[in-house]
Design a protein around this motif. Structure first.
Motif, PDB file in Angstrom:
ATOM      1  N   LYS A  55       0.832  -1.211   0.000  1.00  0.00           N
ATOM      2  CA  LYS A  55       0.000   0.000   0.000  1.00  0.00           C
ATOM      3  C   LYS A  55       0.862   1.254   0.000  1.00  0.00           C
ATOM      4  N   LYS A  56       1.937   1.225   0.771  1.00  0.00           N
ATOM      5  CA  LYS A  56       2.845   2.368   0.835  1.00  0.00           C
ATOM      6  C   LYS A  56       3.503   2.621  -0.525  1.00  0.00           C
ATOM      7  N   ARG A  57       3.920   1.556  -1.199  1.00  0.00           N
ATOM      8  CA  ARG A  57       4.554   1.704  -2.515  1.00  0.00           C
ATOM      9  C   ARG A  57       3.542   2.152  -3.570  1.00  0.00           C
ATOM     10  N   ILE A  58       2.305   1.695  -3.452  1.00  0.00           N
ATOM     11  CA  ILE A  58       1.277   2.144  -4.397  1.00  0.00           C
ATOM     12  C   ILE A  58       1.045   3.640  -4.226  1.00  0.00           C
ATOM     13  N   GLN A  59       1.007   4.107  -2.980  1.00  0.00           N
ATOM     14  CA  GLN A  59       0.829   5.537  -2.739  1.00  0.00           C
ATOM     15  C   GLN A  59       2.023   6.335  -3.258  1.00  0.00           C
ATOM     16  N   LYS A  60       3.214   5.787  -3.100  1.00  0.00           N
ATOM     17  CA  LYS A  60       4.417   6.509  -3.505  1.00  0.00           C
ATOM     18  C   LYS A  60       4.619   6.493  -5.020  1.00  0.00           C
ATOM     19  N   PHE A  61       4.463   5.333  -5.648  1.00  0.00           N
ATOM     20  CA  PHE A  61       4.785   5.186  -7.065  1.00  0.00           C
ATOM     21  C   PHE A  61       3.567   5.161  -7.979  1.00  0.00           C
ATOM     22  N   GLY A  62       2.411   4.804  -7.451  1.00  0.00           N
ATOM     23  CA  GLY A  62       1.212   4.679  -8.276  1.00  0.00           C
ATOM     24  C   GLY A  62       1.229   3.380  -9.049  1.00  0.00           C
ATOM     25  N   ILE A  63       0.128   3.131  -9.730  1.00  0.00           N
ATOM     26  CA  ILE A  63       0.017   1.929 -10.568  1.00  0.00           C
ATOM     27  C   ILE A  63      -0.277   2.406 -11.974  1.00  0.00           C
ATOM     28  N   ASN A  64       0.568   2.035 -12.925  1.00  0.00           N
ATOM     29  CA  ASN A  64       0.405   2.530 -14.290  1.00  0.00           C
ATOM     30  C   ASN A  64      -0.776   1.898 -15.022  1.00  0.00           C
ATOM     31  N   PRO A  65      -0.806   0.594 -15.251  1.00  0.00           N
ATOM     32  CA  PRO A  65      -1.965   0.068 -15.983  1.00  0.00           C
ATOM     33  C   PRO A  65      -3.184  -0.039 -15.059  1.00  0.00           C
ATOM     34  N   PRO A  66      -4.352   0.429 -15.484  1.00  0.00           N
ATOM     35  CA  PRO A  66      -5.553   0.357 -14.646  1.00  0.00           C
ATOM     36  C   PRO A  66      -5.994  -1.076 -14.351  1.00  0.00           C
ATOM     37  N   ASP A  67      -5.693  -2.003 -15.273  1.00  0.00           N
ATOM     38  CA  ASP A  67      -6.096  -3.392 -15.026  1.00  0.00           C
ATOM     39  C   ASP A  67      -5.327  -3.997 -13.856  1.00  0.00           C
ATOM     40  N   THR A  68      -4.134  -3.517 -13.574  1.00  0.00           N
ATOM     41  CA  THR A  68      -3.376  -3.989 -12.407  1.00  0.00           C
ATOM     42  C   THR A  68      -4.071  -3.572 -11.118  1.00  0.00           C
ATOM     43  N   ALA A  69      -4.567  -2.348 -11.079  1.00  0.00           N
ATOM     44  CA  ALA A  69      -5.280  -1.868  -9.888  1.00  0.00           C
ATOM     45  C   ALA A  69      -6.537  -2.692  -9.661  1.00  0.00           C
ATOM     46  N   ARG A  70      -7.288  -2.959 -10.712  1.00  0.00           N
ATOM     47  CA  ARG A  70      -8.503  -3.768 -10.574  1.00  0.00           C
ATOM     48  C   ARG A  70      -8.156  -5.182 -10.106  1.00  0.00           C
ATOM     49  N   PHE A  71      -7.114  -5.761 -10.688  1.00  0.00           N
ATOM     50  CA  PHE A  71      -6.679  -7.102 -10.294  1.00  0.00           C
ATOM     51  C   PHE A  71      -6.297  -7.136  -8.819  1.00  0.00           C
ATOM     52  N   LEU A  72      -5.576  -6.110  -8.366  1.00  0.00           N
ATOM     53  CA  LEU A  72      -5.189  -6.058  -6.952  1.00  0.00           C
ATOM     54  C   LEU A  72      -6.400  -5.936  -6.040  1.00  0.00           C
ATOM     55  N   ARG A  73      -7.337  -5.056  -6.384  1.00  0.00           N
ATOM     56  CA  ARG A  73      -8.534  -4.892  -5.545  1.00  0.00           C
ATOM     57  C   ARG A  73      -9.315  -6.193  -5.419  1.00  0.00           C
ATOM     58  N   GLU A  74      -9.400  -6.930  -6.508  1.00  0.00           N
ATOM     59  CA  GLU A  74     -10.200  -8.159  -6.496  1.00  0.00           C
ATOM     60  C   GLU A  74      -9.496  -9.324  -5.823  1.00  0.00           C
ATOM     61  N   ASN A  75      -8.156  -9.367  -5.868  1.00  0.00           N
ATOM     62  CA  ASN A  75      -7.449 -10.573  -5.427  1.00  0.00           C
ATOM     63  C   ASN A  75      -6.469 -10.377  -4.284  1.00  0.00           C
ATOM     64  N   VAL A  76      -6.379  -9.198  -3.700  1.00  0.00           N
ATOM     65  CA  VAL A  76      -5.345  -8.948  -2.695  1.00  0.00           C
ATOM     66  C   VAL A  76      -5.510  -9.845  -1.461  1.00  0.00           C
ATOM     67  N   GLN A  77      -6.727 -10.208  -1.131  1.00  0.00           N
ATOM     68  CA  GLN A  77      -6.946 -11.046   0.059  1.00  0.00           C
ATOM     69  C   GLN A  77      -6.464 -12.481  -0.157  1.00  0.00           C
ATOM     70  N   ASN A  78      -6.307 -12.897  -1.397  1.00  0.00           N
ATOM     71  CA  ASN A  78      -5.885 -14.270  -1.702  1.00  0.00           C
ATOM     72  C   ASN A  78      -4.370 -14.421  -1.833  1.00  0.00           C
ATOM     73  N   PHE A  79      -3.629 -13.320  -1.838  1.00  0.00           N
ATOM     74  CA  PHE A  79      -2.182 -13.381  -2.038  1.00  0.00           C
ATOM     75  C   PHE A  79      -1.464 -13.787  -0.758  1.00  0.00           C
ATOM     76  N   THR A  80      -0.382 -14.514  -0.944  1.00  0.00           N
ATOM     77  CA  THR A  80       0.509 -14.827   0.176  1.00  0.00           C
ATOM     78  C   THR A  80       1.491 -13.669   0.348  1.00  0.00           C
ATOM     79  N   ALA A  81       2.291 -13.748   1.390  1.00  0.00           N
ATOM     80  CA  ALA A  81       3.284 -12.698   1.642  1.00  0.00           C
ATOM     81  C   ALA A  81       4.286 -12.627   0.487  1.00  0.00           C
ATOM     82  N   ALA A  82       4.702 -13.770  -0.025  1.00  0.00           N
ATOM     83  CA  ALA A  82       5.663 -13.791  -1.136  1.00  0.00           C
ATOM     84  C   ALA A  82       5.052 -13.170  -2.392  1.00  0.00           C
ATOM     85  N   GLU A  83       3.783 -13.449  -2.656  1.00  0.00           N
ATOM     86  CA  GLU A  83       3.130 -12.870  -3.829  1.00  0.00           C
ATOM     87  C   GLU A  83       2.956 -11.359  -3.675  1.00  0.00           C
ATOM     88  N   LEU A  84       2.656 -10.917  -2.472  1.00  0.00           N
ATOM     89  CA  LEU A  84       2.549  -9.480  -2.218  1.00  0.00           C
ATOM     90  C   LEU A  84       3.902  -8.790  -2.426  1.00  0.00           C
TER      91      LEU A  84
END
Length: 115
Positions: A13-42
């Motif tokens: 979250k801190k890096r997203i605030q600092k650097f932003g996310i360029n492709p919009p589909d990445t942001a949507r993918f993160l919103r939908e799947n962030v709860q399913n990621f492991t620490a390594a995937e994050l």
């Protein structure tokens, strides 16, 4: 294990605030799947965001440098045009008014042009 995931999520979250996310589909993918990621995937997603930002800003700086070089070329070209104009003015003033007239008219012409 849970604490490691929460730490990585906070860093993401801190890096997203600092650097932003360029492709919009990445942001949507993160919103939908962030709860399913492991620490390594994050951690990998966080590194991807940083890498994408590096690529974006490197390309942007290359574009700015290209623009600066183009502007520098224009400045050089226009300086040459200005020099030719000064020579033409001096020549015409010498022909029409003689050396004394040219000496009198050239300083005001330069001061008017510099503004």
């Amino acid at each position: 294990m849970r604490k490691d995931r929460e730490t990585e999520l906070a860093l993401l979250k801190k890096r997203i605030q600092k650097f932003g996310i360029n492709p919009p589909d990445t942001a949507r993918f993160l919103r939908e799947n962030v709860q399913n990621f492991t620490a390594a995937e994050l951690r990998l997603m966080s590194k991807k965001i940083v890498y994408d930002s590096i690529v974006y800003y490197t390309q942007e700086s290359a574009d700015f440098m290209e623009t600066a070089e183009t502007m520098d070329d224009w400045i050089t070209f226009l300086s040459v045009v200005k020099w030719f104009g000064d020579q033409a003015f001096s020549y015409l003033m010498t022909i029409y008014t003689g050396p004394a007239g040219e000496a009198i008219l050239t300083p005001p012409q330069r001061s008017l042009r510099s503004n």
